[in-house]
Design an enzyme around this catalytic site. Structure first.
Site, PDB file in Angstrom:
ATOM      1  N   ASP A   1     -16.628  30.240  11.533  1.00  0.00           N
ATOM      2  CA  ASP A   1     -15.414  31.025  11.260  1.00  0.00           C
ATOM      3  C   ASP A   1     -14.015  30.485  11.791  1.00  0.00           C
ATOM      4  O   ASP A   1     -12.909  31.220  11.903  1.00  0.00           O
ATOM      5  CB  ASP A   1     -15.662  32.488  11.474  1.00  0.00           C
ATOM      6  CG  ASP A   1     -15.705  32.791  12.774  1.00  0.00           C
ATOM      7  OD1 ASP A   1     -15.638  31.850  13.709  1.00  0.00           O
ATOM      8  OD2 ASP A   1     -15.740  34.090  13.417  1.00  0.00           O
TER       9      ASP A   1
ATOM     10  N   ASN B   1     -14.386  59.344  12.075  1.00  0.00           N
ATOM     11  CA  ASN B   1     -14.155  59.645  13.219  1.00  0.00           C
ATOM     12  C   ASN B   1     -13.737  58.439  14.121  1.00  0.00           C
ATOM     13  O   ASN B   1     -13.871  57.328  14.054  1.00  0.00           O
ATOM     14  CB  ASN B   1     -15.304  60.328  13.895  1.00  0.00           C
ATOM     15  CG  ASN B   1     -14.879  61.700  14.770  1.00  0.00           C
ATOM     16  OD1 ASN B   1     -13.689  61.626  15.493  1.00  0.00           O
ATOM     17  ND2 ASN B   1     -15.277  62.807  14.629  1.00  0.00           N
TER      18      ASN B   1
ATOM     19  N   ASP C   1     -17.334  40.286   8.259  1.00  0.00           N
ATOM     20  CA  ASP C   1     -17.262  39.024   7.791  1.00  0.00           C
ATOM     21  C   ASP C   1     -17.784  39.195   6.087  1.00  0.00           C
ATOM     22  O   ASP C   1     -17.009  38.345   5.641  1.00  0.00           O
ATOM     23  CB  ASP C   1     -18.078  37.985   8.533  1.00  0.00           C
ATOM     24  CG  ASP C   1     -17.410  37.970   9.980  1.00  0.00           C
ATOM     25  OD1 ASP C   1     -16.712  36.870  10.210  1.00  0.00           O
ATOM     26  OD2 ASP C   1     -17.417  38.950  10.683  1.00  0.00           O
TER      27      ASP C   1
ATOM     28  N   HIS D   1     -26.975  36.121  13.941  1.00  0.00           N
ATOM     29  CA  HIS D   1     -26.964  34.719  14.355  1.00  0.00           C
ATOM     30  C   HIS D   1     -28.429  34.317  14.457  1.00  0.00           C
ATOM     31  O   HIS D   1     -29.483  35.031  14.635  1.00  0.00           O
ATOM     32  CB  HIS D   1     -26.726  34.628  15.804  1.00  0.00           C
ATOM     33  CG  HIS D   1     -25.124  35.147  15.967  1.00  0.00           C
ATOM     34  ND1 HIS D   1     -23.766  34.241  15.943  1.00  0.00           N
ATOM     35  CD2 HIS D   1     -24.390  36.254  15.947  1.00  0.00           C
ATOM     36  CE1 HIS D   1     -22.783  34.741  16.128  1.00  0.00           C
ATOM     37  NE2 HIS D   1     -23.078  36.205  16.169  1.00  0.00           N
TER      38      HIS D   1
ATOM     39  N   ALA E   1     -27.670  60.863  14.699  1.00  0.00           N
ATOM     40  CA  ALA E   1     -26.950  60.357  15.657  1.00  0.00           C
ATOM     41  C   ALA E   1     -27.860  59.461  16.605  1.00  0.00           C
ATOM     42  O   ALA E   1     -28.807  59.469  16.767  1.00  0.00           O
ATOM     43  CB  ALA E   1     -26.163  61.190  16.453  1.00  0.00           C
TER      44      ALA E   1
ATOM     45  N   LYS F   1     -33.260  48.747   8.225  1.00  0.00           N
ATOM     46  CA  LYS F   1     -33.757  48.809   6.690  1.00  0.00           C
ATOM     47  C   LYS F   1     -33.234  49.402   5.928  1.00  0.00           C
ATOM     48  O   LYS F   1     -32.766  50.579   6.275  1.00  0.00           O
ATOM     49  CB  LYS F   1     -35.353  48.802   6.888  1.00  0.00           C
ATOM     50  CG  LYS F   1     -36.118  47.605   7.382  1.00  0.00           C
ATOM     51  CD  LYS F   1     -37.625  48.079   7.447  1.00  0.00           C
ATOM     52  CE  LYS F   1     -38.487  46.785   8.326  1.00  0.00           C
ATOM     53  NZ  LYS F   1     -39.722  46.924   8.357  1.00  0.00           N
TER      54      LYS F   1
END
Length: 211
Positions: A15, A82, A90, A112, A155, A161
C-alpha cells in the site's frame, strides 16, 4: 492490473504506491479533526463525516472513530457507532441500515501471509454487515465475514466466519448459540418482561423531553 485493482480482487498487495499513502494521510487528518470536535459541534462533525465517507451520512458516530481511508466504508442510514470503533477499510466495508455498534468494535478487511518471509504483503477481503444487526462491545470482525440481517453478536466475540441472519452468536471463535425467536418479543433481559405499561411510559417520557 493496478495495485488498487489487486486490492479489490483480493490479491496480494502493498500500500505504498499509486497515491495510497497520500490518501491515507488525508484521511488521518480528517479523522483527527473529527475526533477533536466538541460535543456540540454537530454541523462540523457531519461535514467532516461527509468528507470522510465521500457521501452524505445519516448515522450517529461517537468520537473517537478510527479508520484507514473512510472512502471504502459504505454506511447505511440510522446506524449508531459507539466510541472507539476501528475500521480497517483497505477492502470494502458494507454496513446496512439501523446497525448498532458497541464501543471498541474492530472491523478488519486485511490479512497478512503466515510465513514471515511474506508477511509484509497483504490481502483484502470485504466485510458485510446486513441491516438491523447489533454488534456488541469489543467485538472483532475478521476479513471476509458477512453477518446476516437482524443478528446479534455478543460482546468480546471474535467473528472469523460468516453468521446467518436472525441469529444470536457469541464467543472466540464466534458461534451461533440460537435463533432470535418469539420469546425475545416477551423479555428484553433475563427475566425482565416487556409490558404495555412500561413501553408506554418510556415513549411518553421520551416525547415529553422532546417537547
Amino acid at each position: 492490473m493496478t495495485m488498487r485493482e489487486r486490492i479489490a480482487a483480493g490479491k496480494l498487495f502493498l500500500d505504498d504506491c499509486e497515491g495510497l499513502p497520500e490518501e491515507r494521510l488525508q484521511a488521518k487528518k480528517r479523522m483527527m479533526q473529527f475526533n477533536q470536535t466538541m460535543p456540540d459541534e454537530l454541523e462540523k462533525r457531519f461535514r467532516l463525516l461527509e468528507e470522510i465517507f465521500g457521501r452524505e451520512v445519516k448515522a450517529w458516530i461517537e468520537p473517537p472513530f478510527y479508520f484507514c481511508y473512510g472512502s471504502n466504508i459504505e454506511l447505511g442510514e440510522e446506524c449508531y457507532l459507539n466510541m472507539g470503533c476501528n475500521f480497517i477499510d483497505d477492502a470494502k466495508i458494507t454496513i446496512g441500515n439501523k446497525v448498532a455498534f458497541g464501543p471498541g468494535v474492530t472491523i478488519a478487511t486485511v490479512g497478512h501471509p503466515i510465513h514471515p518471509d511474506h508477511r509484509r504483503l497483504m490481502y483484502g477481503d470485504p466485510v458485510v454487515i446486513e441491516e438491523n444487526c447489533w454488534i456488541g462491545a469489543n467485538t472483532t470482525i475478521c476479513p471476509g465475514v458477512t453477518i446476516g440481517k437482524n443478528s446479534v453478536i455478543g460482546a468480546g466475540s471474535i467473528v472469523n466466519k460468516s453468521i446467518p441472519a436472525n441469529s444470536v452468536a457469541v464467543g472466540n471463535p464466534c458461534k451461533v448459540i440460537r435463533e432470535i425467536n418469539d420469546t425475545d418479543l416477551q423479555y428484553y433481559y433475563k427475566n425482565r418482561a416487556f409490558t404495555e405499561e412500561e413501553l408506554a411510559e418510556v415513549h411518553r417520557l421520551n416525547q415529553a423531553s422532546d417537547s
